[in-house]
Every structure is written in structure tokens, then in C-alpha cells.
Design a protein around this motif. Structure first.
Motif, PDB file in Angstrom:
ATOM      1  N   ALA A   1       8.256   3.861  -0.877  1.00  0.00           N
ATOM      2  CA  ALA A   1       7.019   2.953  -0.427  1.00  0.00           C
ATOM      3  C   ALA A   1       5.745   3.801  -1.242  1.00  0.00           C
TER       4      ALA A   1
ATOM      5  N   LYS B   1       5.528   3.227   6.972  1.00  0.00           N
ATOM      6  CA  LYS B   1       6.996   3.199   6.975  1.00  0.00           C
ATOM      7  C   LYS B   1       7.761   4.013   7.935  1.00  0.00           C
TER       8      LYS B   1
ATOM      9  N   ASP C   1       5.503   2.825  -5.027  1.00  0.00           N
ATOM     10  CA  ASP C   1       5.129   1.547  -5.214  1.00  0.00           C
ATOM     11  C   ASP C   1       3.707   1.298  -5.103  1.00  0.00           C
ATOM     12  N   TYR C   2       3.236   1.899  -3.880  1.00  0.00           N
ATOM     13  CA  TYR C   2       1.828   1.705  -3.759  1.00  0.00           C
ATOM     14  C   TYR C   2       0.943   2.528  -4.912  1.00  0.00           C
TER      15      TYR C   2
ATOM     16  N   THR D   1       2.757   5.767   4.237  1.00  0.00           N
ATOM     17  CA  THR D   1       4.081   6.406   4.944  1.00  0.00           C
ATOM     18  C   THR D   1       4.227   6.508   6.360  1.00  0.00           C
TER      19      THR D   1
END
Length: 421
Positions: A60, A305, A63-64, A302
């Protein structure tokens, strides 16, 4: 190691106990530059509840970053912050019927404590905050004032007013220390006066894994209500699942006025801290408590997530409670092996064994490191061998680490017997 001796301040601490250079980490295993693996029973001092380099969080975050999304935004609105707030509200606050405002402070736990102390004083108009024996809340000037350990307080080099200390649960044996606290509140000559608030850890991490009972914590909450004091729960180390529930006070039905969170909140070891406060206490004026890094967007990613992965249902909580039971049983066995020379402490995956003194505990942790186990001590004399392994540790690895610990304790106890004879 010469570069550290040459350039880094003497204030460095953990590296003295674990004098190697680490190069990689995955879940509950650290690897040094020589390729040696170590089982991690330290977990970033409670910062890595979901392990090192958790793959779901890493994906995650990558990707960010690759999407050129906002890295730093002060306290401006960003997509990352929006998503975190929605996830935290949906999976943490709403299911627990908690109605709190969220304040993003500077990214450290101690900054969250500073903000909490300021807001309770601002709302009550009173200065004194009651803290407890063996409590630890940080080392900045306000936070260290409510920290009990003289080692940290002496480093400030000046008086630290505005705090009174009371005995924690169990500090005086079977005596209910709240009786003493209430007597001091009633007595105009006790020197206590009328405090603004009380700050407490439900499990004292640095203080030696002292775990307050349900009856004592509920009694403290009732005492605060009777005498018009606000209740701050510092959940920086014991929160985010460490006790088996997201908050360390959940199972007791406690409803603090203010809660501080940090350490494992981001899920990935990224700096992040918040203060949760009941809505009527949110009397801040814009920017009254601020900081350049109170908008760590990578941590928002994070943290969201982590919440969605582990707290959307109760399966993770159940797994933590199971491992906590395994840990407790094994520590009780080790305690029994040594005929009462050790004392079991703590709850959740925040447990340990109290030794006769810090020298003995330190020898155990030194030997453990030589055998591939990273574990630290806590307590006023460093006398408690303390387990803070990632909550995601595989059960077989947890048992392997406990076997290493058992062997180290056995060998150190044998050394003592040999010296005595």
C-alpha cells in the motif's frame, strides 16, 4: 562500529545491548550484516505489533509513493488522512461506541502526552496532574514530569512542577491504593489539592509490566468522576492490540476522557501519534498545539491498511489472545522450574519475568542475544525480562524464542549456584 563511537551521541541506548549492524527484517526476525538471524522479542519497544515490513502495508505504501501522492501536508486535508479517519471511525470507534475527536499531534508518543496534559489543564483551569509510581509517559519536559523514574527526570536539570504521584495498583501489596488517593483528596492538609486530571497506563510497560486490575481501574474512573478530575489513559505501548483488544482498557468497560496513542498506530514503524478526547474537551483554538510533522501521510496509509487488515473483525484479536495464553503458560512453567525465584508479570503479549535484581535480568538478556534472541528489560532497576514480540509472530517461532529464554535463565541461575558454592 567506529563511525558510531566517532559521531553518534552517548545518548544511544538499544545499540549498546545489541551491538551488531542489522540489514534486513521480516515479521519477527531481524538479520545482521553477517547473515545471522535473531528472533525479535523487542518489537521496536511496542512499535511493531504487526511485524517488520508487513507485506500488506508495504504494498500500500509503495503504491502511494509511486502515485506521487502527498507526502507532507502539515494539517491540511489529504486523501490519505481522509481514508485513515474513515477507517478508524468505522472499525475502531463505532464498534466500541466511542465518541471522540481525534487530534493529530507531532509524530511521537511524548508529543501526544504533552497535548493531553495541556488540554486537561486548559479545560479545568487547574494545574496538578496525578500520575502513578513506576509510570512512564515520555521524556520531553511535560511528559517526563509525569514519568516516575528518576533516571529520566534528573536529565531535565530543573524542578518539574504540576504533578503529584500516587501508588499504582499493587504498589503496597494487597492494600487498595485508591483508599489512600481518596483520603488525600478529602484532606485539605494532604498537599494534593484539587487535581485537573489523572494519567495512567493500564499496563505499565517501562515500569515493569505492572498490570492494573479491572476493579482498580474502574475504581479510579469512579474516583475521577466523584472528585471532578479528568481521566487520561496512556495507551501508547499497551494499545493497538498489545493486550488482545485494540485498547488495553476495552474489556473493563473503561471510558477515559482522553486517550493517547502512538507506537504501533501506523502499523509500519512510521512515526504517528494521536490524542482522542471527548468532544466537549476539544476546546483548542486553531494552531494552539501544532507541529510541522503532524500530517505524516505515509503513516496514514499504513495505519489505514493496518486497521482494515486486522480490525475489521475479531479474528486477529482472537489470535493475539491465543498467543498470549501460550506465552503465559510457558512463562508460568519457567517460573515454576526455578522455585519462586522469578515472578510472572503483565498480560496480553506484554508479559515477562521479574528477577531478583537488574544485574540478573541483564545477564539473561545478554546471553539471549548471544543465542539469537533480542529481548530487553524494564522496571525501576531493569529487573524485569520483558517480552514485546510482534503480535503476528508465528506460534512455532514464539515457542522457539521462549525455549531460548528458558535455556538462558537456566544457565544464568546455574552460574549463581556455582558462584555461591
Amino acid at each position: 562500529m567506529d563511525i558510531y563511537e566517532q559521531l553518534e551521541s552517548n545518548v544511544r541506548g538499544y545499540c549498546r545491548s545489541f551491538p551488531v549492524t542489522f540489514s534486513r527484517a521480516r515479521n519477527a526476525v531481524l538479520t545482521d550484516t553477517d547473515g545471522n538471524d535473531y528472533i525479535d522479542f523487542l518489537g521496536g519497544a511496542g512499535t511493531l505489533n504487526y511485524g517488520h515490513n508487513n507485506p500488506a502495508f508495504k504494498e500500500a505504501l509503495i503504491d502511494y509513493i509511486q502515485s506521487d501522492s502527498v507526502t507532507h501536508g502539515l494539517d491540511m486535508h489529504t486523501e490519505a488522512k481522509t481514508a485513515f479517519l474513515q477507517a478508524f471511525n468505522e472499525h475502531i470507534l463505532k464498534p466500541r461506541k466511542m465518541d471522540y475527536k481525534i487530534q493529530f499531534t507531532g509524530p511521537t508518543g511524548t508529543n501526544a502526552v504533552e497535548a493531553a496534559l495541556k488540554i486537561v489543564r486548559k479545560n479545568t483551569g487547574r494545574q496538578t496532574v496525578v500520575s502513578f509510581t513506576n509510570g512512564f509517559h515520555g521524556v520531553t519536559q511535560g511528559a517526563v514530569a509525569v514519568t516516575a523514574n528518576s533516571y529520566y527526570k534528573n536529565a531535565v536539570g530543573m524542578p518539574l512542577p504540576g504533578v503529584q504521584f500516587m501508588p499504582y495498583d499493587g504498589y503496597l501489596g494487597d492494600f487498595n491504593t485508591l483508599h489512600y488517593f481518596e483520603k488525600a483528596l478529602q484532606d485539605k492538609s494532604s498537599g494534593l489539592g484539587h487535581p485537573a486530571a489523572v494519567i495512567v497506563e493500564c499496563i505499565q510497560g517501562e515500569g515493569g509490566l505492572n498490570a492494573a486490575s479491572e476493579a482498580w481501574l474502574l475504581g479510579l474512573q469512579a474516583l475521577c468522576k466523584r472528585y471532578d478530575m479528568l481521566l487520561i489513559v496512556d495507551d501508547i505501548q499497551a494499545g493497538c492490540g498489545r493486550s488482545g483488544t485494540f485498547f488495553s482498557f476495552e474489556e473493563f468497560g473503561l471510558q477515559p476522557d482522553v486517550i493517547t496513542l502512538s507506537k504501533s498506530l501506523s502499523g509500519y514503524g512510521l512515526p504517528m501519534a494521536v490524542v482522542l478526547m471527548k468532544e466537549e474537551l476539544d476546546t483548542w483554538k486553531p494552531g494552539e498545539h501544532n507541529g510541522t510533522f503532524r500530517g505524516n501521510n505515509h503513516a496514514f496509509v499504513t495505519a489505514r491498511k493496518a486497521i482494515e487488515t486486522y480490525w475489521a473483525d475479531d479474528s486477529f484479536s482472537k489470535s493475539v489472545k491465543h498467543k498470549a495464553h501460550v506465552l503465559r503458560q510457558r512463562l508460568k512453567e519457567i517460573q515454576a522450574e526455578h522455585g519462586g525465584q522469578l515472578k510472572h508479570k503483565g498480560r496480553g503479549i506484554m508479559q515477562g519475568l521479574e528477577c531478583a535484581d537488574g544485574k540478573l535480568a541483564n545477564r539473561i538478556t545478554e546471553l539471549a542475544f548471544e543465542r539469537g534472541l533480542i529481548i530487553e528489560t524494564s522496571g525501576s532497576d531493569g529487573q524485569v525480562v520483558k517480552i514485546l514480540t510482534p503480535l503476528t509472530i508465528e506460534e512455532d517461532l514464539l515457542l522457539k524464542g521462549l525455549d531460548i529464554l528458558d535455556s538462558c535463565i537456566g544457565d544464568v541461575m546455574s552460574e549463581l549456584v556455582s558462584k555461591a558454592s
